[in-house]
Design an enzyme around this catalytic site. Sequence first.
Site, PDB file in Angstrom:
ATOM      1  N   SER A 126      37.254 -63.194  47.710  1.00  0.00           N
ATOM      2  CA  SER A 126      37.778 -64.509  47.373  1.00  0.00           C
ATOM      3  C   SER A 126      39.138 -64.721  48.026  1.00  0.00           C
ATOM      4  O   SER A 126      39.901 -63.753  48.226  1.00  0.00           O
ATOM      5  CB  SER A 126      37.933 -64.590  45.847  1.00  0.00           C
ATOM      6  N   TYR A 151      40.574 -60.979  37.092  1.00  0.00           N
ATOM      7  CA  TYR A 151      39.457 -61.302  37.997  1.00  0.00           C
ATOM      8  C   TYR A 151      39.875 -61.053  39.450  1.00  0.00           C
ATOM      9  O   TYR A 151      39.186 -60.371  40.219  1.00  0.00           O
ATOM     10  CB  TYR A 151      39.021 -62.770  37.827  1.00  0.00           C
ATOM     11  N   LYS A 155      38.621 -58.226  42.604  1.00  0.00           N
ATOM     12  CA  LYS A 155      38.216 -58.523  43.995  1.00  0.00           C
ATOM     13  C   LYS A 155      39.038 -57.680  44.974  1.00  0.00           C
ATOM     14  O   LYS A 155      38.501 -57.076  45.896  1.00  0.00           O
ATOM     15  CB  LYS A 155      38.399 -60.016  44.303  1.00  0.00           C
TER      16      LYS A 155
END
Length: 340
Positions: A126, A151, A155
């Site tokens: 991302s 989150y 990643k």
Amino acid sequence: MSEQILVTGGTGYIGSHTTIALLEAGFEVVVLDNLCNSSVESLNRIERICGKRPKFYQADIRDRKALDQIFAEYQFNSVLHFAGLKAVGESVQKPLDYYENNISGSITLFQAMAQANVFNLVFSSSATVYGAPTEMPIREDFPTAAPTSPYGSTKLTIEVILKDLAKSDQQWSIALLRYFNPVGAHQSGLIGEAPNGLPNNLLPYISQVAIGKLHELSVFGGDYSTPDGTGVRDYIHVQDLADGHLCALKAISEDAGVRVWNLGTGIGYSVLEIIHAFEQASGRPVPYKLIDRRSGDIAECWADPRKAASELGWTAKRGLIEMMADSWRWQENNPLGYAS
Ligand code: NAD
Ligand code: UD1
């Protein structure tokens, strides 16, 4: 014999669109998903769209035994790894769930791959790994930064793990695809994003306001140093994103090591521009009010997509109105998501 591809998270939003692109390109697709954020109905819809149905296993990427059984049954050329939890706000409330699911799950998957001698991997990363860059557009050689949420940390951590893995064993061939803001839906209106509960992201929220499920949109911040004061993002059609995965698959079959590509359009739109484009595409009003900034948000974020263009031969083709029209078609035809 056609190439066999394992798609983790293949009943989800981006995974289901990519599964269609793979089936249409002649790959044999096996989908693995635990359905924690998706529905098996997406498989029926995939079959309606392309006349083929992927093999499906309801399984968890943390379940090594299940993975070993699936890897023993097929000879996968590559794995496309979409499975993961993705709600930024929820990750702040439940960090351990996110670290466990996304990081432990990915490690278990990579171990099962290595044991089965499958070393080609495309990972869904991302733009969040860039943090808050001071310069736009964002190139792949920009430094990564401390993410603002658990989150985002998952990643970035998985990217680091994959870089270490490729250093340890040169058989690995890995694409880290850094998505910007995926929106839109398949043009058939049969598959799309089906968020559980109150949507966090802009497009699902706008769609639910336009259909009358939600009263009005709150625009988070009107005082950014952007042309109209609202946040600017690089929205990319999910079908363009799906096509990018096919190009990445080809690239990793040709060269080993880890490579990073931005998947974005290179164009930034403000929240107000998105609202107006959605109103135009849907013919529905989208009432909104300006409120305070959302914590963790940055003013602007858009990609430099030239590396993907030159190395993958991929560029996003679908424009703003098409993104909005396709989001709306999905919402209008499926007011209850896959439950309707
Ligand atoms: P999604 O939630 O629609 O799809 C993810 C799928 O993974 C779901 O079907 C879910 O059931 C499955 N899953 C989750 N944990 C699992 C587990 N432990 N075992 C098996 N299946 C599991 O999300 P999406 O928008 O399609 O995102 C796909 C990937 O792309 C995710 O890794 C996400 O973090 C990443 N990504 C998404 C965006 C975005 O805006 N949608 C942006 C950047 C990166
Ligand atoms: C969010 C995540 C990011 C993730 C990305 C893709 C946060 C802080 N960031 O990015 O980590 O990689 O999704 O899944 O959640 N907006 C409103 N009102 C709303 C919703 C959004 O004004 O109700 C604005 C936001 O302030 C932003 C833009 O719309 O300017 C896009 O927001 P969103 O769709 O949530 O994506 P990002 O914040 O860019």
